[in-house]
Design a protein around this motif. Structure first.
Motif, PDB file in Angstrom:
ATOM      1  N   ILE A   1       0.851  -1.187   0.000  1.00 58.57           N
ATOM      2  CA  ILE A   1       0.000   0.000   0.000  1.00 58.57           C
ATOM      3  C   ILE A   1       0.888   1.238   0.000  1.00 58.57           C
ATOM      4  N   VAL A   2       0.778   2.053  -1.051  1.00 54.77           N
ATOM      5  CA  VAL A   2       1.578   3.276  -1.165  1.00 54.77           C
ATOM      6  C   VAL A   2       0.623   4.454  -1.348  1.00 54.77           C
ATOM      7  N   PRO A   3       0.164   5.071  -0.258  1.00 58.38           N
ATOM      8  CA  PRO A   3      -0.765   6.199  -0.392  1.00 58.38           C
ATOM      9  C   PRO A   3      -0.143   7.340  -1.209  1.00 58.38           C
ATOM     10  N   ALA A   4      -0.993   8.063  -1.890  1.00 59.08           N
ATOM     11  CA  ALA A   4      -0.513   9.184  -2.716  1.00 59.08           C
ATOM     12  C   ALA A   4      -0.155  10.368  -1.821  1.00 59.08           C
ATOM     13  N   ILE A   5       0.901  10.176  -1.023  1.00 61.07           N
ATOM     14  CA  ILE A   5       1.365  11.198  -0.084  1.00 61.07           C
ATOM     15  C   ILE A   5       2.803  11.552  -0.442  1.00 61.07           C
ATOM     16  N   PRO A   6       3.050  12.735  -0.989  1.00 57.58           N
ATOM     17  CA  PRO A   6       4.426  13.112  -1.371  1.00 57.58           C
ATOM     18  C   PRO A   6       5.260  13.529  -0.173  1.00 57.58           C
ATOM     19  N   ALA A   7       6.558  13.560  -0.378  1.00 53.84           N
ATOM     20  CA  ALA A   7       7.486  14.078   0.633  1.00 53.84           C
ATOM     21  C   ALA A   7       7.963  15.457   0.190  1.00 53.84           C
ATOM     22  N   TRP A   8       8.763  16.095   1.047  1.00 56.49           N
ATOM     23  CA  TRP A   8       9.224  17.447   0.753  1.00 56.49           C
ATOM     24  C   TRP A   8      10.743  17.578   0.803  1.00 56.49           C
ATOM     25  N   TYR A   9      11.424  16.527   1.309  1.00 55.72           N
ATOM     26  CA  TYR A   9      12.869  16.638   1.454  1.00 55.72           C
ATOM     27  C   TYR A   9      13.609  16.661   0.118  1.00 55.72           C
ATOM     28  N   HIS A  10      12.905  16.318  -0.971  1.00 54.73           N
ATOM     29  CA  HIS A  10      13.557  16.371  -2.283  1.00 54.73           C
ATOM     30  C   HIS A  10      13.364  17.729  -2.962  1.00 54.73           C
ATOM     31  N   HIS A  11      12.824  18.688  -2.205  1.00 55.52           N
ATOM     32  CA  HIS A  11      12.659  20.074  -2.666  1.00 55.52           C
ATOM     33  C   HIS A  11      11.872  20.171  -3.979  1.00 55.52           C
ATOM     34  N   PRO A  12      10.612  19.732  -3.961  1.00 57.11           N
ATOM     35  CA  PRO A  12       9.799  19.788  -5.178  1.00 57.11           C
ATOM     36  C   PRO A  12       9.584  21.215  -5.650  1.00 57.11           C
ATOM     37  N   GLN A  13       9.618  21.394  -6.952  1.00 53.45           N
ATOM     38  CA  GLN A  13       9.428  22.704  -7.557  1.00 53.45           C
ATOM     39  C   GLN A  13       8.123  22.804  -8.345  1.00 53.45           C
ATOM     40  N   SER A  14       7.423  21.682  -8.479  1.00 52.59           N
ATOM     41  CA  SER A  14       6.201  21.679  -9.286  1.00 52.59           C
ATOM     42  C   SER A  14       5.280  20.561  -8.813  1.00 52.59           C
ATOM     43  N   ILE A  15       4.047  20.577  -9.306  1.00 58.19           N
ATOM     44  CA  ILE A  15       3.108  19.495  -9.015  1.00 58.19           C
ATOM     45  C   ILE A  15       3.654  18.184  -9.550  1.00 58.19           C
ATOM     46  N   GLU A  16       4.284  18.240 -10.718  1.00 56.11           N
ATOM     47  CA  GLU A  16       4.854  17.026 -11.311  1.00 56.11           C
ATOM     48  C   GLU A  16       5.918  16.415 -10.410  1.00 56.11           C
ATOM     49  N   ASP A  17       6.705  17.255  -9.744  1.00 55.93           N
ATOM     50  CA  ASP A  17       7.722  16.742  -8.820  1.00 55.93           C
ATOM     51  C   ASP A  17       7.078  15.968  -7.668  1.00 55.93           C
ATOM     52  N   LEU A  18       5.965  16.476  -7.157  1.00 51.10           N
ATOM     53  CA  LEU A  18       5.257  15.807  -6.079  1.00 51.10           C
ATOM     54  C   LEU A  18       4.673  14.474  -6.551  1.00 51.10           C
ATOM     55  N   VAL A  19       4.095  14.496  -7.750  1.00 47.62           N
ATOM     56  CA  VAL A  19       3.527  13.280  -8.330  1.00 47.62           C
ATOM     57  C   VAL A  19       4.617  12.248  -8.578  1.00 47.62           C
ATOM     58  N   ASP A  20       5.731  12.699  -9.133  1.00 47.86           N
ATOM     59  CA  ASP A  20       6.812  11.771  -9.482  1.00 47.86           C
ATOM     60  C   ASP A  20       7.408  11.096  -8.259  1.00 47.86           C
ATOM     61  N   PHE A  21       7.425  11.787  -7.119  1.00 47.31           N
ATOM     62  CA  PHE A  21       7.932  11.161  -5.899  1.00 47.31           C
ATOM     63  C   PHE A  21       7.078   9.951  -5.525  1.00 47.31           C
ATOM     64  N   VAL A  22       5.755  10.124  -5.593  1.00 52.10           N
ATOM     65  CA  VAL A  22       4.847   9.024  -5.272  1.00 52.10           C
ATOM     66  C   VAL A  22       5.034   7.876  -6.258  1.00 52.10           C
ATOM     67  N   ILE A  23       5.183   8.211  -7.533  1.00 57.90           N
ATOM     68  CA  ILE A  23       5.367   7.179  -8.555  1.00 57.90           C
ATOM     69  C   ILE A  23       6.667   6.418  -8.320  1.00 57.90           C
ATOM     70  N   ALA A  24       7.736   7.128  -8.008  1.00 58.32           N
ATOM     71  CA  ALA A  24       9.022   6.476  -7.768  1.00 58.32           C
ATOM     72  C   ALA A  24       8.930   5.512  -6.595  1.00 58.32           C
TER      73      ALA A  24
END
Length: 205
Positions: free
Chosen positions: A163-186
């Motif tokens: 189970i991987v909830p669609a909850i992004p992290a912030w320590y990777h310094h996201p700059q866009s919505i895509e960055d937040l989405v990509d973290f969850v995908i990774a």
């Protein structure tokens, strides 16, 4: 048989957040994976509501639709299946796969899988992964979780589902919505030992 030659099943339900599915498909195709894609009936409605886009029901037209949405017209292999086609290859345990990702995953789908029910091809394909002991990863996109949701998710986790909830992290310094989405995908693809999304992973202090 090479692991890469085995297909990965990508399930898309009617939960909000189809950008997760689109970008997941993008990275997998760019990495030359073979994908069997099935969208639930409600996913068609969500496409219309979120993006005012009509997804064609015909499998032969869906490939171009999905490739157009993710911007990868060549690369990888993509086979699309009609939501009600329970006679498709992915409905059988004899069809060998790398596993399955359902992204985004609705609570209705979670409930049916937890109860051992399969009313369409997506749910049947997921049930097959469980019974065959293959990897199944769910990305639920709901908030808040009710006690019923949590119990259903716990039942699936006890059966070996990741189970991987669609909850992004912030320590990777996201700059866009895509960055937040990509973290969850990774993090989702990490559960399948697939590393094809470039993100800034935690390196410690």
């Amino acid at each position: 048989m090479k692991e890469l030659s085995k297909p990965l099943i990508l399930g898309v339900t009617g939960a909000s957040g189809l950008i997760y599915a689109v970008r997941t498909l993008k990275y997998l195709l760019l990495a030359d994976y073979t994908i069997d894609l099935v969208a639930s009936k409600s996913a068609y409605t969500v496409w219309q509501a979120e993006d005012n886009v009509r997804m064609p029901p015909e499998p032969e037209l869906q490939e171009q639709f999905w490739r157009g949405q993710c911007g990868v017209m060549e690369g990888g292999k993509l086979r699309c299946h009609r939501w009600g086609d329970v006679g498709a290859t992915i409905a059988s345990g004899s069809y060998r796969t790398l596993g399955m990702v359902i992204i985004p995953c609705s609570m209705s789908t979670v409930a049916k899988l937890a109860g051992g029910l399969s009313s369409d091809l997506l749910e049947r394909a997921a049930d097959v992964q469980i019974k065959e002991g293959r990897k199944l990863v769910l990305v639920p996109r709901e908030t808040p979780f009710s006690l019923i949701h949590l119990r259903n998710l716990t039942t699936l986790a006890e059966a070996g589902v990741r189970i991987v909830p669609a909850i992004p992290a912030w320590y990777h310094h996201p700059q866009s919505i895509e960055d937040l989405v990509d973290f969850v995908i990774a993090r989702t693809l990490d559960q399948l030992d697939i590393d094809c999304v470039a993100i800034n992973r935690w390196q410690g202090h």
